[in-house]
Scaffold this active site. Structure first.
Site, PDB file in Angstrom:
ATOM      1  N   SER A   1       0.832  -1.208   0.000  1.00  0.00           N
ATOM      2  CA  SER A   1       0.000   0.000   0.000  1.00  0.00           C
ATOM      3  C   SER A   1       0.866   1.258   0.000  1.00  0.00           C
ATOM      4  CB  SER A   1      -0.910   0.013   1.237  1.00  0.00           C
ATOM      5  OG  SER A   1      -1.676  -1.162   1.309  1.00  0.00           O
TER       6      SER A   1
ATOM      7  N   ASP B   1       1.604  -8.656  10.928  1.00  0.00           N
ATOM      8  CA  ASP B   1       2.808  -9.475  10.699  1.00  0.00           C
ATOM      9  C   ASP B   1       4.079  -8.871  11.280  1.00  0.00           C
ATOM     10  OD1 ASP B   1       1.102 -11.086   9.221  1.00  0.00           O
ATOM     11  OD2 ASP B   1       1.586 -10.096   7.328  1.00  0.00           O
TER      12      ASP B   1
ATOM     13  N   MET C   1      -0.069 -16.880  11.853  1.00  0.00           N
ATOM     14  CA  MET C   1       0.091 -16.113  10.616  1.00  0.00           C
ATOM     15  C   MET C   1       1.425 -15.363  10.629  1.00  0.00           C
ATOM     16  SD  MET C   1      -3.825 -14.746  10.181  1.00  0.00           S
ATOM     17  CE  MET C   1      -3.826 -14.193   8.489  1.00  0.00           C
ATOM     18  N   GLY C   2       1.617 -14.548   9.586  1.00  0.00           N
ATOM     19  CA  GLY C   2       2.850 -13.771   9.489  1.00  0.00           C
ATOM     20  C   GLY C   2       3.415 -13.725   8.088  1.00  0.00           C
TER      21      GLY C   2
END
EC number: 2.7.1.11
Length: 788
Positions: free
Chosen positions: A124, A169, A211-212
């Site tokens: 982004s 993350d 997650m990550g």
């Protein structure tokens, strides 16, 4: 309330009048994004700028219309405690094309927007920078197509961009913590703590997948926070033959009487040959080689959800305000920057330097330069990995150095969450350094009574997640019992002392330093770790336990405010602990969205109380339905919680009614937060390594003799660094009557809390960030990471 003097009153120097700021959230959502949006909107309005929401990220910017909406003060009310992003986030293919960016530029120019605050990940922010670089060309193209007037090119000549990294993350280089990471760790640790009880009941092994993406931060820090037996992360794939080593470790742990095993796997884990290591592969491995009853839990999007933690709310609020300041100060030549956190300070970093460094990490991993990948992640990540290895993997007795030193560890003062994690860390690091470790029960009271025993590696297993103090702690100071304590030190041949506690621990070390001339037994290296929910110890910005207490306050405030939803207008008066220190009231107030916080450090009188009531009454009439007022327990002898409750009740008649709540000892209880577990673990490991070094330096002629000032220290976090400071040098910085430091960094957050509550106040920008370069953001000794 009385206003502190400010070096600069920024709204006189940095006016936003005539400027338009747009805020958007892009990419994956993260808890705390709403707090950042709220801070940008309210700070922007406060300085006189127009502020716009861009709904659905870059997609909303391309589509325009109702997706770009002017924001008001009220439009961000009641969003602080909401997870995700209320203005929406979406992946946008159109923005990747030139035509899409041209349409986005047209939509912004129509509304006079030339300042963008982008909250998202590296993708982004890279897109925002490209948009900025193309901006002048896009405007010329719009003129050629007859979509805007020619003078608009000059009027809106430059697009200014400031980024904030919102990602669970924590994979963005240049910042210690990204918005959402701490909350994701809360979700993981909640699940791990719950799983541990069932695993223990059935003697099971659990494999948890977190997650990550390609970053192992969540896996590594959650492994540290729960004392996992094994962790697998992408940055440091295990050596060949790891399968056998892991099974040996699990088997050895069980043979010592442990009833469960926890293995944490990061979703992007690979072996040295690039083959994915999945949670199901690990499970099959354990079942095949050991026959243990093994289960897999994949946490998935649970980690993204839920209420943001106190840390994330404060981080996002500080970053949001800093982002507006950066936009006001920017010029046409200023590069796009990211507002970042280093240690306990906000910094501004060139956006593309951070993005390039982040990409370098992935490149290093792809090329199997794993040591370099770990270094590029930053000192915080590197330090976490080193500490985990030190604590999780016990060396065989034959490989341990023999130091012949005995080190005692004890807790002093009131209990604080994270003390047990610190004790566990001290014991295991001490054993790894070759020392004999002794635990003292019940502080110095237990010391002089001889409640001392040797403690082994396995004795502290499972301690990280335990609240309170398993060693026991008392407020007793040592001076009156110095002779008996000296006798016990002779008996057990104690060569070094680690004291974990609050203000009483500081007083204790000062007393022991003073009696060195009388008792040579105290001429040994001594170190103190600050651990108190009040955060009132000089020489450190943060204390072990304060984060857990803040989360308890914020969660309770959320529930209390929610209890009034759907009823008539209501104001809650809430009393917090902290003695004479207003840290919990102030920072808790900022995280919970309080309208006022009364503290001892900022004197107030009846006129201030009256002004606050009138201000709240006005807000209640026009916008908000619920008000929140915090009061530190010792803020004023006469203006008690009851008095303030009665005053607000009387003066608010006909507009709002009042309720009061004294939070009491619930702030001291509960399981430690991920932050406190890791802060305690890392501080304690560093303290033990310092003690080992001092023991070697002061060992002469068969004995330890240390009587210098720098052999009796407090380990604290100052700015961006962990610093050992002689306790005698802290005396001049301490108000011993009220048990608080004479200078406290968090007082600078009070104007921020007031601005976000719609007060006109002065705001000190003398500490606002200047643009730095990524390579300079971490000082040589900065393993501090306010975060973890």
């Amino acid at each position: 309330m009385a206003q502190p003097d400010s070096k600069k009153i920024f709204f006189e120097n940095l006016s936003g009048a005539g400027k338009a700021i747009a805020v958007l959230t892009s990419g994956g959502d993260a808890q705390g994004m709403n707090a950042a949006v709220r801070a940008v909107v309210r700070m922007g309005l406060y300085v006189g700028a127009k502020v716009y929401f861009i709904h659905e990220g870059y997609q909303g910017m391309v589509d325009g219309g109702d997706n770009i909406e002017e924001a008001s003060w009220e439009s961000v009310s009641s969003m602080l405690q909401v997870g995700g992003t209320v203005i929406g986030s979406a992946r946008c293919k159109e923005f990747r094309s030139h035509e899409g960016r041209l349409q986005a530029a047209h939509n912004l120019v129509q509304r006079g927007i030339t300042n963008l605050c982008v909250i998202g990940g590296d993708g982004s922010l890279t897109g925002a920078n490209l948009f900025r670089e193309e901006w002048s060309g896009l405007l010329k193209e719009l003129v050629e197509k007859g979509l805007i007037e020619a003078d608009a090119v000059e009027r809106y000549a430059a697009l200014h961009i400031v980024g904030m990294v919102g990602s669970i993350d924590n994979d963005f280089c240049g910042t210690d913590m990204t918005i959402g990471t701490d909350s994701a760790l809360h979700r993981i640790i909640e699940v791990v703590d719950a799983i541990m009880t069932t695993a223990q009941s059935h003697q099971r092994t659990f494999v948890l997948e977190v997650m990550g993406r390609h970053c192992g931060y969540l896996a590594l820090v959650s492994a540290l926070a729960c004392g996992a037996d094994w962790v697998l992360i992408p940055e440091m794939p295990p050596e060949d033959g790891w399968e056998e080593k892991m099974c040996q470790k699990l088997s050895a742990t069980r043979s010592r009487g442990t009833r469960l095993n926890i293995i944490i796997v990061a979703e992007g884990s690979l072996d040295r040959h690039g083959k994915p290591i999945t949670s199901s592969f690990v499970k099959d491995l354990v079942v095949k080689h050991l026959g243990f009853d093994t289960r897999v839990t994949i946490l998935g999007h649970v980690q993204r959800g839920g209420t943001p933690s106190a840390f994330d709310r404060i981080l996002a609020s500080r970053m949001g305000v800093e982002a507006v300041l950066a936009l006001l100060e920017t010029t046409a030549d200023t590069p796009a920057c990211v507002v970042s956190l280093c240690g306990n300070q906000s910094v501004r970093l060139p956006l593309m330097e951070c993005v390039q460094m982040t990409q370098e990490v992935q490149k290093a991993m792809d090329q199997k330069r794993f040591e370099e990948a770990v270094k590029l992640r930053g000192r915080s990540f590197e330090n976490n990995l080193r500490t985990y290895k030190l604590l999780a993997h016990r060396k065989p007795e034959s490989e341990l150095p023999v130091s012949n030193f005995n080190v005692a560890v004890l807790n002093v003062g009131a209990p604080a969450a994270g003390m047990n994690a610190a004790v566990r860390s001290a014991v295991r690091v001490g054993i790894s350094e070759g020392h004999k470790m002794f635990a003292v029960n019940d502080g110095f009271e237990g010391f002089y009574k001889g409640q001392i025993k040797e403690v082994k590696w396995s004795d502290v297993g499972g301690w990280t997640g335990q609240g309170g103090s398993l060693l026991g702690t008392k407020r007793t100071l040592p001076a009156k019992h110095a002779d008996k304590i000296a006798e016990q030190m002779r008996k057990y041949n104690i060569n070094a002392l680690l004291v974990i506690g609050g203000f009483e621990a500081l007083e204790s070390l000062l007393q022991l330093y003073e009696v060195r001339t009388t008792y040579e037994e105290f001429c040994i290296p001594m170190c103190m770790l600050p651990a108190t929910i009040s955060n009132n110890v000089p020489g450190t910005a943060l204390s072990i336990g304060a984060d857990t207490a803040l989360n308890a306050i914020v969660e309770t405030c959320d529930r209390i405010k929610q209890s009034a939803s759907g009823t008539k207008r209501r104001v809650f008066i809430i009393e917090t602990m902290g003695g004479y220190c207003g840290y919990l009231a102030t920072v808790g107030g900022l995280a919970a969205g309080a309208d006022a916080a009364y503290i001892y450090e900022e004197p107030f009188d009846i006129r201030d109380l009256q002004a606050n009531v009138e201000h709240l009454t006005e807000k209640m009439k026009t916008s908000i339905q619920r008000g929140l007022v915090l009061r530190n327990e010792n803020s004023n002898d006469n203006y008690t919680t009851d008095f303030i409750y009665q005053l607000y009740s009387e003066e608010g008649k006909g507009v709002f009614d009042c309720r009061k709540n004294v939070l009491g000892h619930m702030q001291q209880g509960g399981a430690p937060s991920p932050f406190d577990r890791n802060f305690g673990t890392k501080m304690s490991a560093k303290a033990m390594q310092w003690l080992s070094k001092k023991l070697l330096e002061t060992y002469r002629r068969g004995r330890v003799f240390a009587n210098s000032e720098d052999s009796c220290c407090l380990l604290g976090m100052l700015g961006r660094t962990l610093v050992f400071q002689p306790v005698v040098t802290l005396k001049d910085h301490t108000d011993f009557i009220h048990r608080i430091p004479k200078e406290q960094w968090w007082l600078k957050l009070r104007p921020l809390m007031k601005i976000l509550a719609k007060y006109k106040t002065s705001y000190d920008v003398s500490d606002s960030g200047q643009i730095e370069h990524v390579i300079h953001t971490r000082p040589k000794e900065s393993d501090a990471s306010v975060a973890m």
